[in-house]
Design a protein around this motif. Structure first.
Motif, PDB file in Angstrom:
ATOM      1  N   PRO A 134      30.884  70.111 -23.353  1.00  0.00           N
ATOM      2  CA  PRO A 134      30.182  70.336 -22.102  1.00  0.00           C
ATOM      3  C   PRO A 134      29.416  71.665 -22.107  1.00  0.00           C
ATOM      4  N   ARG A 135      30.101  72.730 -22.460  1.00  0.00           N
ATOM      5  CA  ARG A 135      29.497  74.061 -22.515  1.00  0.00           C
ATOM      6  C   ARG A 135      30.544  75.002 -23.075  1.00  0.00           C
ATOM      7  N   PRO A 136      30.194  75.774 -24.110  1.00  0.00           N
ATOM      8  CA  PRO A 136      31.194  76.693 -24.654  1.00  0.00           C
ATOM      9  C   PRO A 136      31.647  77.693 -23.600  1.00  0.00           C
ATOM     10  N   VAL A 137      32.908  77.700 -23.312  1.00  0.00           N
ATOM     11  CA  VAL A 137      33.471  78.640 -22.354  1.00  0.00           C
ATOM     12  C   VAL A 137      34.685  79.296 -22.985  1.00  0.00           C
ATOM     13  N   ALA A 138      34.669  80.610 -23.077  1.00  0.00           N
ATOM     14  CA  ALA A 138      35.777  81.311 -23.719  1.00  0.00           C
ATOM     15  C   ALA A 138      37.031  81.225 -22.874  1.00  0.00           C
ATOM     16  N   PRO A 139      38.174  80.905 -23.483  1.00  0.00           N
ATOM     17  CA  PRO A 139      39.434  80.950 -22.746  1.00  0.00           C
ATOM     18  C   PRO A 139      39.602  82.333 -22.139  1.00  0.00           C
ATOM     19  N   PRO A 140      40.266  82.465 -21.001  1.00  0.00           N
ATOM     20  CA  PRO A 140      40.390  83.741 -20.299  1.00  0.00           C
ATOM     21  C   PRO A 140      40.837  84.904 -21.173  1.00  0.00           C
ATOM     22  N   ALA A 141      41.717  84.656 -22.135  1.00  0.00           N
ATOM     23  CA  ALA A 141      42.292  85.752 -22.915  1.00  0.00           C
ATOM     24  C   ALA A 141      41.630  85.937 -24.277  1.00  0.00           C
ATOM     25  N   LEU A 142      40.505  85.251 -24.539  1.00  0.00           N
ATOM     26  CA  LEU A 142      39.905  85.325 -25.868  1.00  0.00           C
ATOM     27  C   LEU A 142      39.530  86.755 -26.224  1.00  0.00           C
ATOM     28  N   VAL A 188      41.376  73.627 -30.771  1.00  0.00           N
ATOM     29  CA  VAL A 188      40.536  73.213 -29.646  1.00  0.00           C
ATOM     30  C   VAL A 188      39.872  74.426 -29.019  1.00  0.00           C
ATOM     31  N   TYR A 189      40.637  75.485 -28.793  1.00  0.00           N
ATOM     32  CA  TYR A 189      40.091  76.711 -28.203  1.00  0.00           C
ATOM     33  C   TYR A 189      39.005  77.317 -29.100  1.00  0.00           C
ATOM     34  N   ALA A 190      39.220  77.261 -30.408  1.00  0.00           N
ATOM     35  CA  ALA A 190      38.249  77.834 -31.338  1.00  0.00           C
ATOM     36  C   ALA A 190      36.896  77.148 -31.199  1.00  0.00           C
ATOM     37  N   TYR A 191      36.913  75.833 -31.039  1.00  0.00           N
ATOM     38  CA  TYR A 191      35.664  75.092 -30.878  1.00  0.00           C
ATOM     39  C   TYR A 191      35.097  75.220 -29.473  1.00  0.00           C
ATOM     40  N   GLU A 192      35.946  75.089 -28.467  1.00  0.00           N
ATOM     41  CA  GLU A 192      35.457  75.120 -27.094  1.00  0.00           C
ATOM     42  C   GLU A 192      34.910  76.497 -26.715  1.00  0.00           C
ATOM     43  N   SER A 193      35.435  77.538 -27.322  1.00  0.00           N
ATOM     44  CA  SER A 193      34.974  78.894 -27.009  1.00  0.00           C
ATOM     45  C   SER A 193      33.702  79.249 -27.758  1.00  0.00           C
TER      46      SER A 193
END
Length: 225
Positions: free
Chosen positions: A144-152, A207-212
């Motif tokens: 959808p859109r790369p969004v960094a997890p809050p703690a990245l 998943v976080y690595a790609y989504e962020s």
């Protein structure tokens, strides 16, 4: 003893997996379910170490069942592994996003099944990393859109580097070799990254690595093989 829950709507599949697993001295199948809703009930009742859950099941599919298990704090120690008929099942990435720790193709060799269950019980690494790598790249090609997890931002440079290597499918041993560090140091960095991001397991770290946007589809994660 590794306790396993089997969830598949095909009795023959369940029976075959049960026979193979119960033949091992350190593994026992404690419950069987023919649909996702029953799988969640049995996971709460039996608290298995590993739940092998078919992606496609009646009443509640495997992804929804996995999501419920992953969201229940009482089931934090249950490692979910999805069962699929095809290595490129369209729902595999959704399963990882839901909280699955990995996946198995149903025609897996008996020895590989046994090893996979032991690996999953340790929560040590993604199953079938080479295939997982390709699946993740395929199904996150249009996030959808790369969004960094809050703690990245809380990750150190080394932890980010480690995270890209985990996303490439490397095990702790391979990461240690690649960075010329000890296995324990690699494992510590992975654990710290998971803790800071609130990742349930290595699959969610991927998943976080790609989504962020830390790793992008179409480009092999740094250090990947």
């Amino acid at each position: 003893m590794i306790r396993v829950l089997l969830a598949d709507d095909q009795p023959l599949i369940r029976g075959g997996f049960k026979a193979m697993l119960d033949a091992e001295p350190d593994i026992t199948v404690v419950a069987e379910a023919g649909d996702g809703a029953r799988a969640v009930e049995l996971a709460r009742a039996e608290l298995p170490d590993v739940a092998l859950i078919d992606i496609r099941m009646p009443l509640l599919d495997g992804i929804a069942a996995t999501r419920r298990i992953a969201a229940d704090p009482a089931l934090a120690a249950v490692h979910v592994v999805m069962l699929t008929n095809y290595a490129l099942d369209e729902y595999v990435f959704a399963a990882l996003r839901a909280g699955a720790g990995g996946f198995l193709v149903k025609d897996i060799e008996p020895a590989e099944l046994i090893q996979a269950v032991r690996v999953a019980a340790r929560g040590d690494a993604l199953l079938a990393p080479a295939v997982t790598r390709g699946l993740i790249e395929q199904f996150v090609a249009t996030p959808p859109r790369p969004v960094a997890p809050p703690a990245l931002d809380a990750l150190t440079a080394r932890e980010r580097e480690i995270m890209t290597l985990v996303a490439a499918g490397l095990s702790n041993e391979e990461i240690a070799e690649h960075l010329t560090i000890s296995h324990l140091t690699a494992k510590t960095h992975v654990s710290r990254a998971m803790t800071k991001l609130g990742a349930r397991d290595r699959a969610q770290l991927v998943v976080y690595a790609y989504e962020s946007g830390l790793v992008t589809p179409g480009r092999r994660a740094e250090g990947g093989r």
